[in-house]
Design an enzyme around this catalytic site. Structure first.
Site, PDB file in Angstrom:
ATOM      1  N   GLY A 197     -38.898  -3.695 135.895  1.00 58.53           N
ATOM      2  CA  GLY A 197     -38.637  -3.269 134.520  1.00 58.53           C
ATOM      3  C   GLY A 197     -38.556  -4.471 133.596  1.00 58.53           C
ATOM      4  CE  LYS A 201     -20.251  -2.802 131.153  1.00 57.45           C
ATOM      5  NZ  LYS A 201     -21.293  -3.778 131.413  1.00 57.45           N
ATOM      6  CB  VAL A 240     -34.775  -8.510 134.462  1.00 58.41           C
ATOM      7  CG1 VAL A 240     -34.599  -9.880 135.087  1.00 58.41           C
ATOM      8  CG2 VAL A 240     -33.716  -8.280 133.399  1.00 58.41           C
ATOM      9  N   GLY A 243     -37.983  -3.379 141.624  1.00 62.17           N
ATOM     10  CA  GLY A 243     -37.749  -3.056 140.204  1.00 62.17           C
ATOM     11  C   GLY A 243     -38.444  -4.071 139.320  1.00 62.17           C
TER      12      GLY A 243
END
Ligand code: NAD
Length: 363
Positions: free
Chosen positions: A182, A80, A184, A180
């Protein structure tokens, strides 16, 4: 405490700090493991309070990528990166080109992709300086938006849970609280609705809520009220750490299946859910569709082929088999699901590391 003593260091293979005075770049790339292949994981741009905070975040996230990639059975390790800065005010094309040059120095040990605060356009800037980025749109290799594949994985995981808990092959009669809606959550809401679920939805984006409610018949509630609704399944698709001491006693659901990363505020919360008989489908198993989609792009790049939806489907099916294994073992070994998922990931990483060491010894 030194870096090596930090619990988050967790035997990282490499931690690399980069600075570029001209563009203001300050970035850290953490490579947790390359046992299964090059480390792949997103780049986060965030206004961290200190470099120490950024380091802690990148270490925690990169280890998580090793586990997610292993559980999805991808030939990729975990890594990452973080760029320290405000993504709303400090982004420039030059900054991402400097970041691309930094990634290039790692010679393919790490591939960067989008994450919080970093867009496809930013990654395209980095791509002008290095081939070691993925998550691009266009071209024969480009995998584009991973959200539909992530949503498909969350949807299939929900069906798996419904089969186990309610002995039914669709979602008729079940109420699902989606937090949520959004990228997905929006796709997911449509799939859940089509499979017969009654939806209760929340988001901080009111126009989006009204749009989703209009096409799915969902009931809308205020963001904080989502924990108190009467529902069968809670689908966190917004923020991390929403399963915490404050929310646990408010939830009435029998299962948690959602896309958000790091849903458990601490591992102990997973144990409490298990003891209470709430089936927690581990986040990084459920939401692995997105990284599978990205992996197809990397595979195309490595082999000179093209993005391959059939390969993505094969990997997604295999991931759903792994979810079944997690749930079976959790029941038979009487251990929380997140512990079983970690054990599967660790065993796969260890086996790959041993095979790699054997090869190196033989060479
Ligand atoms: P997104 O930003 O498109 O959607 C998140 C939604 O949550 C937004 O609509 C936002 O308004 C809403 N939101 C923010 N704060 C909220 C709050 N307090 N209460 C209710 N809603 C709130 O992100 P996404 O790409 O849909 O990802 C959703 C989650 O899934 C994230 O945690 C992400 O890390 C994770 N995830 C996404 C993918 C992917 O393919 N996009 C893959 C794996 C994991």
């Amino acid at each position: 405490m030194t870096l090596f003593d930090s619990p988050s260091f967790a035997n990282h293979e490499g931690v690399h700090a980069f600075a570029d005075e001209k563009t203001g770049l300050k970035a850290i790339v953490a490579v947790h493991s390359t046992a299964r292949g090059p480390a792949v994981g997103g780049t986060r741009m965030w206004n961290y309070g200190s470099a120490a905070e950024a380091l802690e975040d990148v270490l925690r996230l990169s280890r998580g990528m090793s586990y997610k990639n292993a559980v999805a059975d991808l030939e990729m390790g975990g890594g990452k990166s973080v760029i320290i800065g405000d993504s709303k005010t400090q982004k420039t094309p030059e900054l991402f080109r400097a970041f691309g040059r930094a990634v290039d120095q790692l010679g393919g040990n790490y591939y960067a992709a989008e994450d919080v605060g970093v867009s496809v356009e930013d990654i395209a800037q980095a791509r002008t300086q290095t081939e070691y980025v993925v998550g691009l749109s266009g071209g024969k290799e480009g995998s584009g938006d991973p959200s539909p594949v992530t949503a498909e994985g969350v949807f299939r995981s929900t069906l798996t849970v419904a089969r186990r808990l309610w002995k039914q092959d669709d979602l008729t009669g079940l109420t699902i609280a989606v937090q949520g809606i959004g990228h997905v959550g929006g796709y997911l809401a449509d799939k859940l609705h089509a499979a017969g679920a009654k939806l209760i939805v929340t988001d901080v984006n009111v126009p989006l809520l009204e749009e989703v409610a209009a096409r799915t018949g969902a009931e809308i509630v205020a963001p904080d009220a989502i924990y108190d609704v009467q529902a069968d399944i809670y689908a966190p698709c917004a923020l991390g750490a929403t399963l915490n001491p404050q929310t646990l006693d408010r939830l009435t659901v029998k299962a948690v299946v959602g896309a958000a990363n790091n849903q458990l505020a601490t591992p102990e919360i997973g144990k409490i859910l298990f003891d209470r008989g709430v089936l927690y489908a581990p986040d990084y198993v459920v939401n692995g569709g997105g990284i599978i989609n990205v992996a197809s792009e990397l595979k195309a790049r490595q082999t000179g082929g093209a993005y391959d939806p059939a390969w993505v489907e094969g990997k997604l099916s295999r991931l759903m088999e792994t979810l079944e294994e997690v749930l079976d073992r959790s029941a038979s070994e009487k251990r929380p699901t997140h512990e079983i998922a970690d054990a599967i990931a660790e065993a796969r990483i260890k086996a790959a590391a041993e095979a790699k060491a054997e090869l190196a010894a033989a060479a």
